[in-house]
Design an enzyme around this catalytic site. Sequence first.
Site, PDB file in Angstrom:
ATOM      1  N   CYS A  51      11.052  -7.934  -4.088  1.00 57.80           N
ATOM      2  CA  CYS A  51      10.676  -8.239  -5.103  1.00 57.80           C
ATOM      3  C   CYS A  51      12.021  -8.476  -5.458  1.00 57.80           C
ATOM      4  CB  CYS A  51       9.801  -8.352  -6.182  1.00 57.80           C
ATOM      5  SG  CYS A  51       9.888  -6.324  -7.045  1.00 57.80           S
ATOM      6  N   ARG A  53      14.870  -7.745  -4.031  1.00 62.13           N
ATOM      7  CA  ARG A  53      16.949  -8.353  -2.663  1.00 62.13           C
ATOM      8  C   ARG A  53      16.620  -8.834  -1.615  1.00 62.13           C
ATOM      9  NH1 ARG A  53      19.553  -4.488  -2.716  1.00 62.13           N
ATOM     10  NH2 ARG A  53      18.767  -3.110  -4.596  1.00 62.13           N
ATOM     11  N   GLU A 115      13.851   4.785  -7.552  1.00 62.11           N
ATOM     12  CA  GLU A 115      12.232   4.000  -6.927  1.00 62.11           C
ATOM     13  C   GLU A 115      11.935   4.612  -5.683  1.00 62.11           C
ATOM     14  OE1 GLU A 115      11.327   1.082  -4.913  1.00 62.11           O
ATOM     15  OE2 GLU A 115      13.602   0.093  -5.326  1.00 62.11           O
ATOM     16  N   GLN A 117       9.868   3.342  -3.497  1.00 67.04           N
ATOM     17  CA  GLN A 117       9.276   2.158  -2.950  1.00 67.04           C
ATOM     18  C   GLN A 117       9.718   1.865  -1.475  1.00 67.04           C
ATOM     19  OE1 GLN A 117       7.257  -0.957  -5.183  1.00 67.04           O
ATOM     20  NE2 GLN A 117       5.664  -1.271  -3.802  1.00 67.04           N
ATOM     21  N   GLN A 121      10.039  -0.064   2.108  1.00 68.95           N
ATOM     22  CA  GLN A 121       9.568  -0.921   2.624  1.00 68.95           C
ATOM     23  C   GLN A 121      11.063  -1.534   3.869  1.00 68.95           C
ATOM     24  OE1 GLN A 121      11.127  -2.046  -1.322  1.00 68.95           O
ATOM     25  NE2 GLN A 121       8.833  -3.132  -2.083  1.00 68.95           N
ATOM     26  N   GLY A 190      -4.416  -9.253  -7.530  1.00 67.62           N
ATOM     27  CA  GLY A 190      -3.395  -8.918  -6.066  1.00 67.62           C
ATOM     28  C   GLY A 190      -4.147  -7.539  -6.540  1.00 67.62           C
ATOM     29  N   GLU A 193      -0.191  -3.712  -2.193  1.00 65.32           N
ATOM     30  CA  GLU A 193       0.248  -2.252  -1.891  1.00 65.32           C
ATOM     31  C   GLU A 193       1.127  -2.549  -3.163  1.00 65.32           C
ATOM     32  OE1 GLU A 193       3.901   0.661  -0.764  1.00 65.32           O
ATOM     33  OE2 GLU A 193       4.086  -1.587   0.666  1.00 65.32           O
ATOM     34  N   MET A 194       1.846  -3.552  -3.953  1.00 68.70           N
ATOM     35  CA  MET A 194       2.269  -3.090  -5.837  1.00 68.70           C
ATOM     36  C   MET A 194       1.082  -2.807  -6.345  1.00 68.70           C
ATOM     37  SD  MET A 194       5.582  -3.620  -7.113  1.00 68.70           S
ATOM     38  CE  MET A 194       6.538  -4.487  -6.331  1.00 68.70           C
ATOM     39  N   SER A 195       0.088  -3.451  -6.355  1.00 67.21           N
ATOM     40  CA  SER A 195      -1.004  -4.097  -6.982  1.00 67.21           C
ATOM     41  C   SER A 195      -1.448  -2.386  -6.905  1.00 67.21           C
ATOM     42  CB  SER A 195      -2.487  -4.605  -6.409  1.00 67.21           C
ATOM     43  OG  SER A 195      -1.758  -6.377  -6.676  1.00 67.21           O
TER      44      SER A 195
END
Length: 432
Positions: A51, A53, A115, A117, A121, A190, A193-195
């Site tokens: 989201c 980059r 962060e 995540q 990723q 949603g 993973e983000m949800s």
Amino acid sequence: MSYLVISFSHKNTDIKLREKLAFNSDEDKDRFLKLILENDITKEAILLSTCNRVEIITRSLNIKQSSKDIIEKLATYSKVDFDVLYDRADIYDADGAVHHLFSVASALDSLVIGETQIVGQLKDAFRFSQAKGYCSLNITRVMHYAFKCAAQVRTATSLGTGSVSVASTAVSKAKDIIGNTKDVKALVVGAGEMSELTVKHLIASGFDVTIISRDTKKAQNLASTFEVHVNVEPYDKLTQLLITTPIMITATSAPYPIITKENAPSSNINRYWFDIAVPRDIDENISMSNLEIFSVDDLQDIVNENMSLRAEQAKTAYGIVSRMSLEFFEWLKSLEIEPIVKNLYLKGNEIIDKKVKNAIKKGFIDSKDEENIRKLCLTVITEYLHNPAKQLKDISKNMECDLVVGTVQNMFSLNENSTSKNRYKCDHLSKN
């Protein structure tokens, strides 16, 4: 041959441009990677799209030509003018590319410093390219060290604690707005993973959480992973829930807005919508009373606070990144030298074998003395090569290493391929 990274991030592009650059499917990533590897100058490649980059990590024979070719193909994919992309792109090569990659992996280049995540990723992007055959020895080596660097940063600093993801930052903002979160309803759109991260932080903050997704089964599976009760509603209730729920956070992977001017309902209650998806889930043209909409880029105030609190830790982390970048290139040089040293000894053994057999055949020595003569010759070769081998290992720390490698290979007729087939496994890939 040099490492090359072309970077578009929250630092040099706004969300409108990042939406156009985003790769929303594995098929899109696959096609793009194939395209940039079609020429003879780009040899290996990884594509990271999140989201915040888009990073293209490659090995290139010609930095200028490869950069232009990749950005031209990205312009075609995104339908953004080449000059716009070229002017915005941050282009890193050689040690700069490695330092940037290590900073990204260590979450020092993230919108939210520290962060958690990004390293996952990056591992997913690496696995994808590995599975497709788009990266091999050189990219594997630098990725191995990038993950090693990220692990050291996490161990040596406290950057991985606190509000350290876009999801947690959105929840933190929602909590600041609401104040007392007891019995306050929050809707998560949603089930990816983000949800999952969003639900986790909402629960920890005391919200009453509901998940809604086009894939109801996936939403139910997600809800079942939490110890507290999480509601799941069918997707056709989205409009109704948007009317009655004060907090909504959406994080789908839809390539287009799922909440538009046409289907966004008005309401008498104050509502706060957080769109942490790229491309955005909420139409930017929606505007109505009692509604505030926050995109990823609108969370900057919390991000700035986060950065000031983490400044000292980030300074320590950057020191680790710089040290690890230098160590990486020293390690690369040692990998080039070690096979050559080994091959020198192998070459000596080959000569011993050939000459001893020839001497026995011609009657110069008795076959019963063969083993002792071999041992004597091996001792001579080992002692003779000891100092050159030590000097070669010391030279691996110097800038002239590449020149020495080529010279020694030519002088001793060593097989260059034998020093380049040292396939390296990334030990950090399976670790979280």
